[in-house]
Write a protein that holds these residues in place. Sequence first.
Motif, PDB file in Angstrom:
ATOM      1  N   ILE A   1       0.850  -1.219   0.000  1.00  0.00           N
ATOM      2  CA  ILE A   1       0.000   0.000   0.000  1.00  0.00           C
ATOM      3  C   ILE A   1       0.869   1.247   0.000  1.00  0.00           C
ATOM      4  O   ILE A   1       0.540   2.219  -0.684  1.00  0.00           O
ATOM      5  CB  ILE A   1      -0.957   0.143   1.223  1.00  0.00           C
ATOM      6  N   ALA A   2       1.964   1.228   0.765  1.00  0.00           N
ATOM      7  CA  ALA A   2       2.837   2.409   0.751  1.00  0.00           C
ATOM      8  C   ALA A   2       3.416   2.603  -0.645  1.00  0.00           C
ATOM      9  O   ALA A   2       3.500   3.732  -1.148  1.00  0.00           O
ATOM     10  CB  ALA A   2       3.958   2.252   1.776  1.00  0.00           C
ATOM     11  N   ASN A   3       3.814   1.506  -1.282  1.00  0.00           N
ATOM     12  CA  ASN A   3       4.377   1.559  -2.633  1.00  0.00           C
ATOM     13  C   ASN A   3       3.390   2.229  -3.592  1.00  0.00           C
ATOM     14  O   ASN A   3       3.773   3.060  -4.417  1.00  0.00           O
ATOM     15  CB  ASN A   3       4.696   0.132  -3.089  1.00  0.00           C
ATOM     16  N   ILE A   4       2.113   1.896  -3.426  1.00  0.00           N
ATOM     17  CA  ILE A   4       1.085   2.452  -4.317  1.00  0.00           C
ATOM     18  C   ILE A   4       0.757   3.901  -3.956  1.00  0.00           C
ATOM     19  O   ILE A   4       0.787   4.795  -4.804  1.00  0.00           O
ATOM     20  CB  ILE A   4      -0.177   1.567  -4.275  1.00  0.00           C
TER      21      ILE A   4
ATOM     22  N   LYS B   1       2.425   6.124  -2.270  1.00  0.00           N
ATOM     23  CA  LYS B   1       3.519   7.075  -2.465  1.00  0.00           C
ATOM     24  C   LYS B   1       4.145   6.997  -3.862  1.00  0.00           C
ATOM     25  O   LYS B   1       5.057   7.760  -4.161  1.00  0.00           O
ATOM     26  CB  LYS B   1       4.610   6.826  -1.400  1.00  0.00           C
ATOM     27  N   GLY B   2       3.673   6.056  -4.657  1.00  0.00           N
ATOM     28  CA  GLY B   2       4.196   5.931  -6.019  1.00  0.00           C
ATOM     29  C   GLY B   2       5.672   5.599  -6.081  1.00  0.00           C
ATOM     30  O   GLY B   2       6.408   6.114  -6.922  1.00  0.00           O
ATOM     31  N   TYR B   3       6.152   4.738  -5.200  1.00  0.00           N
ATOM     32  CA  TYR B   3       7.581   4.405  -5.177  1.00  0.00           C
ATOM     33  C   TYR B   3       8.007   3.557  -6.379  1.00  0.00           C
ATOM     34  O   TYR B   3       9.175   3.506  -6.712  1.00  0.00           O
ATOM     35  CB  TYR B   3       7.939   3.656  -3.885  1.00  0.00           C
ATOM     36  N   GLY B   4       7.051   2.855  -6.965  1.00  0.00           N
ATOM     37  CA  GLY B   4       7.352   2.090  -8.181  1.00  0.00           C
ATOM     38  C   GLY B   4       8.267   0.896  -7.999  1.00  0.00           C
ATOM     39  O   GLY B   4       9.005   0.521  -8.902  1.00  0.00           O
ATOM     40  N   LYS B   5       8.265   0.324  -6.815  1.00  0.00           N
ATOM     41  CA  LYS B   5       9.135  -0.827  -6.580  1.00  0.00           C
ATOM     42  C   LYS B   5       8.441  -2.133  -6.940  1.00  0.00           C
ATOM     43  O   LYS B   5       7.224  -2.254  -6.849  1.00  0.00           O
ATOM     44  CB  LYS B   5       9.575  -0.872  -5.118  1.00  0.00           C
ATOM     45  N   ARG B   6       9.269  -3.090  -7.316  1.00  0.00           N
ATOM     46  CA  ARG B   6       8.758  -4.431  -7.542  1.00  0.00           C
ATOM     47  C   ARG B   6       8.815  -5.153  -6.194  1.00  0.00           C
ATOM     48  O   ARG B   6       9.873  -5.200  -5.570  1.00  0.00           O
ATOM     49  CB  ARG B   6       9.665  -5.118  -8.554  1.00  0.00           C
ATOM     50  N   ILE B   7       7.674  -5.639  -5.724  1.00  0.00           N
ATOM     51  CA  ILE B   7       7.632  -6.339  -4.437  1.00  0.00           C
ATOM     52  C   ILE B   7       7.336  -7.809  -4.711  1.00  0.00           C
ATOM     53  O   ILE B   7       6.352  -8.132  -5.390  1.00  0.00           O
ATOM     54  CB  ILE B   7       6.549  -5.744  -3.509  1.00  0.00           C
ATOM     55  N   ILE B   8       8.201  -8.665  -4.208  1.00  0.00           N
ATOM     56  CA  ILE B   8       8.005 -10.099  -4.421  1.00  0.00           C
ATOM     57  C   ILE B   8       7.866 -10.791  -3.071  1.00  0.00           C
ATOM     58  O   ILE B   8       8.762 -10.745  -2.230  1.00  0.00           O
ATOM     59  CB  ILE B   8       9.182 -10.711  -5.199  1.00  0.00           C
ATOM     60  N   ALA B   9       6.706 -11.383  -2.855  1.00  0.00           N
ATOM     61  CA  ALA B   9       6.435 -12.087  -1.607  1.00  0.00           C
ATOM     62  C   ALA B   9       6.620 -13.580  -1.840  1.00  0.00           C
ATOM     63  O   ALA B   9       5.947 -14.170  -2.688  1.00  0.00           O
ATOM     64  CB  ALA B   9       5.014 -11.781  -1.143  1.00  0.00           C
ATOM     65  N   MET B  10       7.539 -14.170  -1.112  1.00  0.00           N
ATOM     66  CA  MET B  10       7.796 -15.603  -1.236  1.00  0.00           C
ATOM     67  C   MET B  10       6.889 -16.344  -0.249  1.00  0.00           C
ATOM     68  O   MET B  10       7.063 -16.220   0.981  1.00  0.00           O
ATOM     69  CB  MET B  10       9.257 -15.902  -0.901  1.00  0.00           C
ATOM     70  N   ALA B  11       5.963 -17.115  -0.763  1.00  0.00           N
ATOM     71  CA  ALA B  11       5.004 -17.817   0.094  1.00  0.00           C
ATOM     72  C   ALA B  11       5.681 -18.958   0.845  1.00  0.00           C
ATOM     73  O   ALA B  11       6.512 -19.667   0.286  1.00  0.00           O
ATOM     74  CB  ALA B  11       3.867 -18.370  -0.765  1.00  0.00           C
ATOM     75  N   VAL B  12       5.332 -19.111   2.113  1.00  0.00           N
ATOM     76  CA  VAL B  12       5.847 -20.241   2.905  1.00  0.00           C
ATOM     77  C   VAL B  12       4.725 -21.245   3.209  1.00  0.00           C
ATOM     78  O   VAL B  12       4.913 -22.217   3.930  1.00  0.00           O
ATOM     79  CB  VAL B  12       6.519 -19.778   4.220  1.00  0.00           C
ATOM     80  N   CYS B  13       3.538 -20.965   2.675  1.00  0.00           N
ATOM     81  CA  CYS B  13       2.393 -21.861   2.784  1.00  0.00           C
ATOM     82  C   CYS B  13       1.389 -21.371   1.729  1.00  0.00           C
ATOM     83  O   CYS B  13       1.637 -20.354   1.078  1.00  0.00           O
ATOM     84  CB  CYS B  13       1.766 -21.795   4.187  1.00  0.00           C
ATOM     85  N   ASP B  14       0.302 -22.090   1.555  1.00  0.00           N
ATOM     86  CA  ASP B  14      -0.764 -21.669   0.624  1.00  0.00           C
ATOM     87  C   ASP B  14      -0.238 -21.361  -0.791  1.00  0.00           C
ATOM     88  O   ASP B  14       0.833 -21.824  -1.148  1.00  0.00           O
ATOM     89  CB  ASP B  14      -1.556 -20.500   1.223  1.00  0.00           C
ATOM     90  N   ASP B  15      -0.984 -20.523  -1.549  1.00  0.00           N
ATOM     91  CA  ASP B  15      -0.559 -20.271  -2.931  1.00  0.00           C
ATOM     92  C   ASP B  15      -0.773 -18.815  -3.345  1.00  0.00           C
ATOM     93  O   ASP B  15      -1.217 -17.991  -2.553  1.00  0.00           O
ATOM     94  CB  ASP B  15      -1.265 -21.228  -3.902  1.00  0.00           C
ATOM     95  N   VAL B  16      -0.431 -18.527  -4.599  1.00  0.00           N
ATOM     96  CA  VAL B  16      -0.459 -17.155  -5.114  1.00  0.00           C
ATOM     97  C   VAL B  16      -1.821 -16.513  -4.905  1.00  0.00           C
ATOM     98  O   VAL B  16      -1.937 -15.417  -4.335  1.00  0.00           O
ATOM     99  CB  VAL B  16      -0.092 -17.134  -6.624  1.00  0.00           C
TER     100      VAL B  16
ATOM    101  N   GLN C   1      -5.498  -7.278  -7.056  1.00  0.00           N
ATOM    102  CA  GLN C   1      -4.822  -8.458  -6.522  1.00  0.00           C
ATOM    103  C   GLN C   1      -3.409  -8.595  -7.063  1.00  0.00           C
ATOM    104  O   GLN C   1      -2.543  -9.172  -6.443  1.00  0.00           O
ATOM    105  CB  GLN C   1      -5.608  -9.704  -6.939  1.00  0.00           C
ATOM    106  N   THR C   2      -3.203  -8.037  -8.247  1.00  0.00           N
ATOM    107  CA  THR C   2      -1.910  -8.222  -8.923  1.00  0.00           C
ATOM    108  C   THR C   2      -0.962  -7.036  -8.723  1.00  0.00           C
ATOM    109  O   THR C   2       0.012  -6.888  -9.449  1.00  0.00           O
ATOM    110  CB  THR C   2      -2.164  -8.400 -10.437  1.00  0.00           C
ATOM    111  N   ASP C   3      -1.231  -6.187  -7.714  1.00  0.00           N
ATOM    112  CA  ASP C   3      -0.370  -5.026  -7.479  1.00  0.00           C
ATOM    113  C   ASP C   3       1.048  -5.419  -7.085  1.00  0.00           C
ATOM    114  O   ASP C   3       1.971  -4.633  -7.196  1.00  0.00           O
ATOM    115  CB  ASP C   3      -0.968  -4.118  -6.394  1.00  0.00           C
TER     116      ASP C   3
END
Length: 337
Positions: free
Chosen positions: A195-198, A200-215, A253-255
Amino acid sequence: MRKLSLANLPTKIQKMERFSEENGVNVYIKRDDQTGSEWSGNKIRKLEFSVQEAIDKGCNLLITCGGIQSNHCRATVSVATYFGMKSAVLLRISDTPPVEGNYFLDLLLGADVKFCNADEYRTSRMEIMQKMADEYAAQGYKPYIIPEGASNGVGTLGYYNAMNEIVQQEKEMGTVFDTIVIATGSGGTCAGLNIANIIKGYGKRIIAMAVCDDVDYFQKVALKISREALSYLVEQKEISLDKAEKLADSLQQTDFEVNDKYVGIGYALSRPEELEHIKRLARLEGIVFDPVYTGKATYGMVNELKPGGNLRTAKNILFIHTGGLYGLFPVSKQFKF
Ligand SMILES: *Cc1c(COP(=O)(O)O)cnc(C)c1O
């Protein structure tokens, strides 16, 4: 923003020198594992907001839940005790658990512990915690329930702040991180960063590595938490009501990206190659990752940095070390030396 001040902030950012050289890319690490000792890890950033709300409401008992080796439960218990409050944790177990790691600390720090099995946890943890709250209330306590991982609208503000902290540190360091990689378990950490990325418009690529469940699970959860956070951001005068309304419609969902290829054999279960990886990085960088979250996430990061991997285009990566050290000791016997 209105919150308790408990964590050691800002947390340091260090370059992983040898790891960077090995992979031909700059990889930095943000030491959210060093936010404290009893309350070390990422949960304290969220608890600074959640427990502030509990105190504002006049509550004197914190109730929360997690796996038997939950870092979040341990952090919550230590904060409760620090403020002279009572704490009660609902822990998910299969067998009688050995008294070790975070569970040992829960007991040491004085928590009341209630157990449930995996099915009960999945389908009715909120109901069980509500029942616990009712029972304590009948004894005269004023309970406050914190959901799993403090991953709700108010808790996620901790990582909204962390994202702003990162951007401030970039300015001081003269570096820009194009990609942020983190482990995700209950979704509050990635939701806050996102949410901060959006906003404030920081434009970063955020990658969350799941340790359970799915995308799909994590994108849905993070979207729900992000929407919940909007009303708090308005209340805290971070954004206007008008902006919050527009965001509620436009959040997607795809932010941010979720990678579920490294869950392995399941939550809190380690494959030999993951433990080998933890050992290798410990010896390469002098940094210890945990088996449940950061070990899996960095294992995934190493693999995605290989030719054909989806981190190949990254130049400056920031990995947030979210803690979990106490959860390493219970698996020490699985390591080969
Ligand atoms: C809880 C936890 C995470 C995941 O954070 P969420 O906000 O639950 O997604 C990552 N690392 C560690 C060590 C944790 O304890």
